[in-house]
Design an enzyme around this catalytic site. Structure first.
Site, PDB file in Angstrom:
ATOM      1  N   ALA A 151      40.084  40.943  36.570  1.00 19.10           N
ATOM      2  CA  ALA A 151      41.030  42.062  36.628  1.00 19.10           C
ATOM      3  C   ALA A 151      40.317  43.398  36.550  1.00 19.10           C
ATOM      4  CB  ALA A 151      42.056  41.942  35.502  1.00 19.10           C
ATOM      5  N   TYR A 152      39.322  43.483  35.672  1.00 19.85           N
ATOM      6  CA  TYR A 152      38.540  44.726  35.547  1.00 19.85           C
ATOM      7  C   TYR A 152      37.823  45.033  36.854  1.00 19.85           C
ATOM      8  CZ  TYR A 152      35.031  47.986  33.710  1.00 19.85           C
ATOM      9  OH  TYR A 152      34.211  49.087  33.490  1.00 19.85           O
ATOM     10  N   ALA A 153      37.198  44.006  37.436  1.00 20.30           N
ATOM     11  CA  ALA A 153      36.499  44.192  38.712  1.00 20.30           C
ATOM     12  C   ALA A 153      37.465  44.619  39.812  1.00 20.30           C
ATOM     13  CB  ALA A 153      35.767  42.916  39.111  1.00 20.30           C
ATOM     14  N   THR A 155      40.094  46.495  39.467  1.00 20.90           N
ATOM     15  CA  THR A 155      40.376  47.935  39.329  1.00 20.90           C
ATOM     16  C   THR A 155      39.191  48.767  39.793  1.00 20.90           C
ATOM     17  OG1 THR A 155      39.618  48.136  37.007  1.00 20.90           O
ATOM     18  CG2 THR A 155      41.902  47.484  37.369  1.00 20.90           C
TER      19      THR A 155
END
Length: 243
Positions: A151-153, A155
């Site tokens: 999820a971080y990647a 964004t």
């Protein structure tokens, strides 16, 4: 450039952001330290800059709120006369396998990391003076594909896309747009929730066999904010050689 340049650093009250703010002040820029919710840390950053002979003030703004971000730029222009450099370090990182991630956490990350970047960049490109620089923050995780960072990647992949296209939208204005993509960097955000074995393994991943430190990242930002006028539309991986 005869007059003193002016930089806004979002997320400038702690971690990498604070070191970036202090480095740009050391480079001779007037600095605005943007923070979200901790005025004490922001004032400590300002005090450190002024104690070293620099000029700075702190300003609270939620990076995803267009009115608050516009007010941040308004106050910068009012106090220092203009904006030459914007470094958008503000962001959050919530780690989980995709299958288990709470969608509320995904939405929170998306709001700050994606919408926040869009809102800050929109004000930046409307207001940056000629010869200016916009520097977004991405991550090496998009490149090295570490499990649990899906999820971080996602964004930060959005940040990469915005950065590359925005550089072309600035045609004719003498404004560079780049992103810095740190690897594992020794900050409270990075250490949160990690055991020593995980940290040691990350430190060994780079050929230089250590974690990055905020000064390593600030050095790359200083280069992009100052002398690097022919580096444009790039995502710069600042990670010690991790692949």
């Amino acid at each position: 450039m005869g007059e003193t340049r002016v930089a806004i650093v979002t997320g400038g009250s702690g971690g990498i952001g604070r070191v970036v703010a202090e480095r740009l002040a050391k480079d001779g820029m007037k600095v605005v330290v943007n923070y979200a919710g901790n005025p004490k840390r922001a004032e400590e950053a300002v005090e450190a800059i002024t104690a070293a002979g620099g000029s700075a003030f702190a300003f609270q703004a939620d990076v995803a709120d267009e009115e608050q971000v516009a007010a941040l730029f308004d106050e910068t222009e009012k106090t220092f006369g203009g904006v030459d450099v914007v470094v958008h370090t503000a962001g959050i990182m919530l780690v989980s396998p995709l299958a288990d991630l709470d969608l509320a956490d995904f939405d929170r990350m998306h709001r700050i990391n994606v919408r926040g970047t869009f809102v800050v960049d929109q004000q930046a490109v409307r207001r940056l003076r000629r010869g200016g620089a916009l520097i977004n923050f991405s991550t090496s995780v998009t490149h090295i594909a570490v499990p649990n960072y899906t999820a971080y990647a996602a964004t930060k992949g959005s940040v990469d896309g915005m950065t590359l296209i925005l550089a072309k939208e600035m045609r004719g204005r003498d404004i560079t747009v780049n992103a810095v993509a740190p690897g594992p960097t020794a900050t409270p955000l990075y250490f949160d929730g990690k055991d020593q074995e995980t940290i040691d393994r990350a430190a060994k991943a780079a050929p230089l066999e250590r974690l990055g430190v905020p000064d390593d990242i600030a050095e790359a930002v200083s280069f992009l904010a100052g002398p690097a006028r022919w580096v444009n539309g790039q995502v710069i991986y600042v990670n010690g050689g991790v692949v």
